[in-house]
Design an enzyme around this catalytic site. Structure first.
Site, PDB file in Angstrom:
ATOM      1  N   ARG A 170       0.833  -1.224   0.000  1.00  0.00           N
ATOM      2  CA  ARG A 170       0.000   0.000   0.000  1.00  0.00           C
ATOM      3  C   ARG A 170       0.857   1.259   0.000  1.00  0.00           C
ATOM      4  O   ARG A 170       0.436   2.311  -0.436  1.00  0.00           O
ATOM      5  CB  ARG A 170      -0.866   0.032   1.270  1.00  0.00           C
ATOM      6  N   ARG A 174       9.577   5.757  -3.316  1.00  0.00           N
ATOM      7  CA  ARG A 174       9.893   6.709  -4.391  1.00  0.00           C
ATOM      8  C   ARG A 174      11.370   7.060  -4.425  1.00  0.00           C
ATOM      9  O   ARG A 174      11.919   7.451  -3.406  1.00  0.00           O
ATOM     10  CB  ARG A 174       9.134   8.021  -4.156  1.00  0.00           C
ATOM     11  N   ARG A 247      -8.946  -5.945  13.749  1.00  0.00           N
ATOM     12  CA  ARG A 247      -8.133  -5.244  14.741  1.00  0.00           C
ATOM     13  C   ARG A 247      -8.972  -4.067  15.224  1.00  0.00           C
ATOM     14  O   ARG A 247      -9.745  -3.478  14.463  1.00  0.00           O
ATOM     15  CB  ARG A 247      -6.846  -4.697  14.124  1.00  0.00           C
ATOM     16  N   ARG A 279       0.667   6.080  16.589  1.00  0.00           N
ATOM     17  CA  ARG A 279       0.922   7.424  16.074  1.00  0.00           C
ATOM     18  C   ARG A 279       0.207   8.465  16.920  1.00  0.00           C
ATOM     19  O   ARG A 279      -0.717   8.148  17.671  1.00  0.00           O
ATOM     20  CB  ARG A 279       0.491   7.558  14.612  1.00  0.00           C
ATOM     21  N   GLU A 302      -3.048   7.006  19.080  1.00  0.00           N
ATOM     22  CA  GLU A 302      -3.801   5.872  18.519  1.00  0.00           C
ATOM     23  C   GLU A 302      -3.127   4.555  18.914  1.00  0.00           C
ATOM     24  O   GLU A 302      -1.961   4.337  18.607  1.00  0.00           O
ATOM     25  CB  GLU A 302      -3.823   6.037  16.997  1.00  0.00           C
ATOM     26  N   TYR A 351     -11.056  -3.367   3.702  1.00  0.00           N
ATOM     27  CA  TYR A 351     -10.497  -2.068   4.053  1.00  0.00           C
ATOM     28  C   TYR A 351     -10.683  -1.142   2.855  1.00  0.00           C
ATOM     29  O   TYR A 351      -9.940  -1.217   1.891  1.00  0.00           O
ATOM     30  CB  TYR A 351      -9.014  -2.172   4.424  1.00  0.00           C
ATOM     31  N   ASP A 353     -10.905   2.736   1.295  1.00  0.00           N
ATOM     32  CA  ASP A 353     -10.730   4.177   1.486  1.00  0.00           C
ATOM     33  C   ASP A 353     -12.056   4.875   1.187  1.00  0.00           C
ATOM     34  O   ASP A 353     -12.945   4.307   0.525  1.00  0.00           O
ATOM     35  CB  ASP A 353      -9.622   4.702   0.560  1.00  0.00           C
TER      36      ASP A 353
HETATM   37  P1  FAD Z   1     -18.405   3.139   8.901  1.00  0.00           P
HETATM   38  O1  FAD Z   1     -17.865   4.514   8.861  1.00  0.00           O
HETATM   39  O2  FAD Z   1     -17.807   2.202   9.887  1.00  0.00           O
HETATM   40  O3  FAD Z   1     -19.982   3.218   9.129  1.00  0.00           O
HETATM   41  C1  FAD Z   1     -20.736   2.127   9.613  1.00  0.00           C
HETATM   42  C2  FAD Z   1     -21.782   2.686  10.566  1.00  0.00           C
HETATM   43  O4  FAD Z   1     -22.658   1.642  10.986  1.00  0.00           O
HETATM   44  C3  FAD Z   1     -21.166   3.282  11.821  1.00  0.00           C
HETATM   45  O5  FAD Z   1     -21.664   4.586  12.040  1.00  0.00           O
HETATM   46  C4  FAD Z   1     -21.617   2.323  12.924  1.00  0.00           C
HETATM   47  O6  FAD Z   1     -21.776   2.956  14.179  1.00  0.00           O
HETATM   48  C5  FAD Z   1     -22.947   1.844  12.362  1.00  0.00           C
HETATM   49  N1  FAD Z   1     -23.384   0.580  12.931  1.00  0.00           N
HETATM   50  C6  FAD Z   1     -22.641  -0.519  13.186  1.00  0.00           C
HETATM   51  N2  FAD Z   1     -23.402  -1.469  13.754  1.00  0.00           N
HETATM   52  C7  FAD Z   1     -24.657  -0.972  13.848  1.00  0.00           C
HETATM   53  C8  FAD Z   1     -25.864  -1.487  14.365  1.00  0.00           C
HETATM   54  N3  FAD Z   1     -25.941  -2.709  14.913  1.00  0.00           N
HETATM   55  N4  FAD Z   1     -26.977  -0.708  14.307  1.00  0.00           N
HETATM   56  C9  FAD Z   1     -26.921   0.552  13.787  1.00  0.00           C
HETATM   57  N5  FAD Z   1     -25.772   1.084  13.304  1.00  0.00           N
HETATM   58  C10 FAD Z   1     -24.657   0.331  13.324  1.00  0.00           C
HETATM   59  N6  FAD Z   1     -10.036   6.470   4.274  1.00  0.00           N
HETATM   60  C11 FAD Z   1      -9.464   7.394   3.465  1.00  0.00           C
HETATM   61  O7  FAD Z   1      -9.887   7.552   2.307  1.00  0.00           O
HETATM   62  N7  FAD Z   1      -8.440   8.196   3.921  1.00  0.00           N
HETATM   63  C12 FAD Z   1      -7.943   8.093   5.176  1.00  0.00           C
HETATM   64  O8  FAD Z   1      -7.010   8.825   5.551  1.00  0.00           O
HETATM   65  C13 FAD Z   1      -8.512   7.115   6.035  1.00  0.00           C
HETATM   66  N8  FAD Z   1      -8.041   6.961   7.282  1.00  0.00           N
HETATM   67  C14 FAD Z   1      -8.597   6.015   8.100  1.00  0.00           C
HETATM   68  C15 FAD Z   1      -8.090   5.892   9.391  1.00  0.00           C
HETATM   69  C16 FAD Z   1      -8.623   4.949  10.250  1.00  0.00           C
HETATM   70  C17 FAD Z   1      -8.055   4.825  11.630  1.00  0.00           C
HETATM   71  C18 FAD Z   1      -9.681   4.106   9.807  1.00  0.00           C
HETATM   72  C19 FAD Z   1     -10.254   3.058  10.729  1.00  0.00           C
HETATM   73  C20 FAD Z   1     -10.197   4.235   8.533  1.00  0.00           C
HETATM   74  C21 FAD Z   1      -9.660   5.184   7.657  1.00  0.00           C
HETATM   75  N9  FAD Z   1     -10.157   5.376   6.373  1.00  0.00           N
HETATM   76  C22 FAD Z   1      -9.585   6.306   5.540  1.00  0.00           C
HETATM   77  C23 FAD Z   1     -11.304   4.575   5.867  1.00  0.00           C
HETATM   78  C24 FAD Z   1     -12.672   5.261   6.132  1.00  0.00           C
HETATM   79  O9  FAD Z   1     -12.867   5.399   7.514  1.00  0.00           O
HETATM   80  C25 FAD Z   1     -13.766   4.388   5.500  1.00  0.00           C
HETATM   81  O10 FAD Z   1     -13.606   4.343   4.106  1.00  0.00           O
HETATM   82  C26 FAD Z   1     -15.225   4.849   5.788  1.00  0.00           C
HETATM   83  O11 FAD Z   1     -15.414   5.327   7.077  1.00  0.00           O
HETATM   84  C27 FAD Z   1     -16.138   3.660   5.564  1.00  0.00           C
HETATM   85  O12 FAD Z   1     -17.500   4.040   5.697  1.00  0.00           O
HETATM   86  P2  FAD Z   1     -18.597   2.926   5.992  1.00  0.00           P
HETATM   87  O13 FAD Z   1     -19.906   3.609   5.932  1.00  0.00           O
HETATM   88  O14 FAD Z   1     -18.368   1.734   5.156  1.00  0.00           O
HETATM   89  O15 FAD Z   1     -18.263   2.428   7.482  1.00  0.00           O
HETATM   90  N1  UDP Z   2       3.801   1.045   7.680  1.00  0.00           N
HETATM   91  C1  UDP Z   2       4.999   0.972   8.344  1.00  0.00           C
HETATM   92  N2  UDP Z   2       5.507   2.092   8.919  1.00  0.00           N
HETATM   93  C2  UDP Z   2       4.876   3.279   8.864  1.00  0.00           C
HETATM   94  C3  UDP Z   2       3.644   3.365   8.171  1.00  0.00           C
HETATM   95  C4  UDP Z   2       3.123   2.229   7.591  1.00  0.00           C
HETATM   96  O1  UDP Z   2       5.583  -0.103   8.425  1.00  0.00           O
HETATM   97  O2  UDP Z   2       5.398   4.265   9.424  1.00  0.00           O
HETATM   98  C5  UDP Z   2       3.272  -0.195   7.072  1.00  0.00           C
HETATM   99  C6  UDP Z   2       2.338  -0.962   8.018  1.00  0.00           C
HETATM  100  O3  UDP Z   2       2.585  -2.341   7.806  1.00  0.00           O
HETATM  101  C7  UDP Z   2       0.957  -0.609   7.497  1.00  0.00           C
HETATM  102  C8  UDP Z   2       1.215  -0.487   6.003  1.00  0.00           C
HETATM  103  O4  UDP Z   2       2.526   0.078   5.916  1.00  0.00           O
HETATM  104  O5  UDP Z   2       0.032  -1.635   7.792  1.00  0.00           O
HETATM  105  C9  UDP Z   2       0.216   0.374   5.284  1.00  0.00           C
HETATM  106  O6  UDP Z   2       0.282   1.687   5.817  1.00  0.00           O
HETATM  107  P1  UDP Z   2      -0.933   2.683   5.705  1.00  0.00           P
HETATM  108  O7  UDP Z   2      -0.517   4.000   6.208  1.00  0.00           O
HETATM  109  O8  UDP Z   2      -1.492   2.564   4.337  1.00  0.00           O
HETATM  110  O9  UDP Z   2      -1.912   2.015   6.742  1.00  0.00           O
HETATM  111  P2  UDP Z   2      -3.343   2.445   7.221  1.00  0.00           P
HETATM  112  O10 UDP Z   2      -3.129   3.013   8.580  1.00  0.00           O
HETATM  113  O11 UDP Z   2      -3.917   3.403   6.236  1.00  0.00           O
HETATM  114  O12 UDP Z   2      -3.993   1.120   7.225  1.00  0.00           O
END
Ligand code: FAD
Ligand code: UDP
Length: 370
Positions: A170, A174, A247, A279, A302, A351, A353
Site C-alpha cells: 500500500r 519513491r 483489529r 501514532r 492511537e 479495508y 478508502d
Molecule cells: P463506517 O464509517 O464504519 O460506518 C458504519 C456505521 O454503521 C457506523 O456509524 C456504525 O456505528 C454503524 N453501525 C454498526 N453497527 C450498527 C448497528 N448494529 N446498528 C446501527 N448502526 C450500526 N479512508 C481514506 O480515504 N483516507 C484516510 O485517511 C482514512 N483513514 C482512516 C483511518 C482509520 C483509523 C480508519 C479506521 C479508517 C480510515 N479510512 C480512511 C477509511 C474510512 O474510515 C472508510 O472508508 C469509511 O469510514 C467507511 O464508511 P462505511 O460507511 O463503510 O463504514
Molecule cells: N507502515 C509501516 N511504517 C509506517 C507506516 C506504515 O511499516 O510508518 C506499514 C504498516 O505495515 C501498514 C502499512 O505500511 O500496515 C500500510 O500503511 P498505511 O498508512 O497505508 O496504513 P493504514 O493506517 O492506512 O492502514
C-alpha cells in the site's frame, strides 16, 4: 413503511441515502452511535475539526467522486506528509529520497537503488513470501528494522513474518524527493470537517441515533422493502458460520492548553516497538492557513489491539481464513435474504478508502434504484 432501511450512518449508508432521496424514495437510517458519520465523524473542539476516529485524508484518482464531494464541501490543500519517529530519530514518509538520504547519506536515486539492491541480496531474498521479505526487498534491511518492523507488529499484533506481503505494498517507495504520502491526483480535507458532508447527504431522510439495529430488529425488519446493511455481515447472521476477525483501535484525545504547536506536523508515526501507541495526530495541522487559537491544540494517540465481540471493529484481517469465511457469509446472504444488501467496510469486510466507499455506494444506487 419506507422504501429503504439503512443500517449505519457512515459514508456508505449516507451516500446511498442521498441517492435514494434524490430519486424521491423514502429512507429511514438507524445508527447505533449517538452521532452520524461513522468513522469519518469530526467534532468541533475550540474551532478545530477533530477527527474522532483517526486521521482521515481524502485522496482519489476518481474525478467523478472528487466532483461529488466538492459539491458538498470546500476542500483545503492539505497534503499528507507524515513523519516517523524512531527512538528520537526523525524520518520522512513514505519511503523517498529524503528517507534514504537520512538513513544512508546517499544523494542520488542511483546510490539509493544500489543500497537497496545490496541489502536485498545480502538477505538472500528472490521471491518475497511474507511482509518482512517484501519490505526488505522493497527498501532494504535498515529501513525495515527502523521504520517498518515495530510499527507493523504494533498495528497487526503479529510478527511481520506471519503477515501477508500485500499490506506493505500500500505504501509508495519513491526514488524522488517527494514526501506526499499518496499518489492520488486529488487530495484535501473538508475545511468544515467531515460531519457537515454527512449532514448534507442525509438531508430528507429520517435518522434515528443511538438505535442499535439488533435491539430493534423485529420492529425494523417490517418497516422497509429493502435493507442496506453497513454493520458487520457476520453479526447479521448471529455469527452462525463463525466470527470474522478484526483489529480494533483506541483513541486517547487530549486538549493541550498553553501549547500552540505540539509536534509540528499532523501525523507522527512512532515506529519502535516500545512506544505503546502507533501514532499521534495533531488536528490543527490538517487545516493549513486556518486562523486558530494560539494557546491550545488537540492531539490524539492511537493504540491498536486485538478485537473481541462487542468492541468497535476497525481493520478487517483479510487473511486466507477470514476471506474464506466472508465468502461463505456472502453466499448465505444471497440465498437467504436477497432483499438485504451488505455494503461498506463492515458489510463487505474490506479495508476501503473513502473514495472507494463513495464510488461503491453510487454504483449500488444506480443499479438498484428504479
Ligand atoms: P463506517 O464509517 O464504519 O460506518 C458504519 C456505521 O454503521 C457506523 O456509524 C456504525 O456505528 C454503524 N453501525 C454498526 N453497527 C450498527 C448497528 N448494529 N446498528 C446501527 N448502526 C450500526 N479512508 C481514506 O480515504 N483516507 C484516510 O485517511 C482514512 N483513514 C482512516 C483511518 C482509520 C483509523 C480508519 C479506521 C479508517 C480510515 N479510512 C480512511 C477509511 C474510512 O474510515 C472508510 O472508508 C469509511 O469510514 C467507511 O464508511 P462505511 O460507511 O463503510 O463504514
Ligand atoms: N507502515 C509501516 N511504517 C509506517 C507506516 C506504515 O511499516 O510508518 C506499514 C504498516 O505495515 C501498514 C502499512 O505500511 O500496515 C500500510 O500503511 P498505511 O498508512 O497505508 O496504513 P493504514 O493506517 O492506512 O492502514
Amino acid at each position: 413503511m419506507y422504501d429503504y432501511l439503512i443500517v449505519g450512518s457512515g459514508l456508505f449508508g449516507a451516500v446511498f441515502a442521498h441517492e435514494a432521496v434524490w430519486h424521491s424514495k423514502s429512507v429511514l437510517v438507524v445508527e447505533k452511535r449517538a452521532h452520524i458519520g461513522g468513522n469519518i465523524y469530526t467534532e468541533n473542539i475550540h474551532g478545530i475539526h477533530v477527527h474522532s476516529y483517526g486521521a482521515h485524508i481524502f485522496h482519489t484518482n476518481n474525478k467523478r467522486v472528487w466532483d461529488f464531494v466538492n459539491n458538498l464541501a470546500d476542500f483545503n490543500r492539505f497534503t499528507n506528509s507524515p513523519i516517523a519517529n524512531y527512538k528520537g530519530e526523525i524520518y520522512s514518509l513514505p519511503f523517498n529520497m529524503y528517507t534514504f538520504n537520512k538513513i544512508w547519506g546517499v544523494i542520488t536515486p542511483e546510490e539509493a537503488r544500489e543500497k537497496i539492491n545490496s541489502q536485498r541480496e545480502a538477505a538472500g531474498i528472490t521471491e518475497p513470501h511474507n511482509l518482512e521479505e517484501q519490505a526488505i526487498s522493497l527498501v532494504g534491511t535498515d529501513i525495515y528494522e527502523k521504520l517498518i518492523k515495530g510499527y507493523t507488529q504494533k498495528q497487526w499484533g503479529r510478527s511481520c513474518r506471519e503477515l501477508p506481503a500485500f499490506i506493505i505494498k500500500r505504501l509508495p517507495v519513491r526514488l524522488k524527493y517527494d514526501n506526499n504520502y499518496f499518489d492520488a491526483l486529488y487530495q484535501g480535507i473538508p475545511v468544515n470537517g467531515y460531519t457537515s458532508i454527512i449532514e448534507k447527504l442525509l438531508e430528507g431522510c429520517e435518522v434515528r441515533l443511538s438505535c442499535d439495529y439488533f435491539d430493534h430488529r423485529a420492529e425494523l425488519e417490517g418497516l422497509a422493502d429493502r435493507v442496506i446493511f453497513t454493520a458487520p455481515i457476520d453479526q447479521y447472521f448471529d455469527y452462525e458460520l463463525g466470527t470474522l476477525e478484526y483489529r480494533t483501535l483506541r483513541f486517547e484525545q487530549e486538549i493541550l492548553n498553553g501549547t500552540s504547536n505540539f509536534q509540528g506536523n499532523a501525523v507522527v508515526n512512532y515506529t519502535d516497538e516500545d512506544t505503546p501507541y502507533m501514532r499521534i495526530i495533531e488536528h490543527k495541522h490538517f487545516y493549513p492557513g486556518l486562523e486558530l487559537d494560539e494557546d491550545l491544540t488537540v492531539i490524539t494517540r492511537e493504540f491498536s489491539s486485538e478485537w473481541h465481540k462487542g468492541m468497535e471493529a476497525y481493520y478487517p484481517v483479510n487473511d486466507a481464513k477470514n476471506s474464506r469465511l466472508y465468502e461463505a457469509y456472502r453466499e448465505l446472504a444471497a440465498s437467504r435474504c436477497p432483499n438485504v444488501i451488505f455494503g461498506g467496510r463492515l458489510g463487505e469486510y474490506k479495508y476501503y478508502d473513502m473514495d472507494v466507499v463513495i464510488a461503491k455506494a453510487m454504483e449500488l444506487a444506480e443499479k438498484i434504484i428504479a
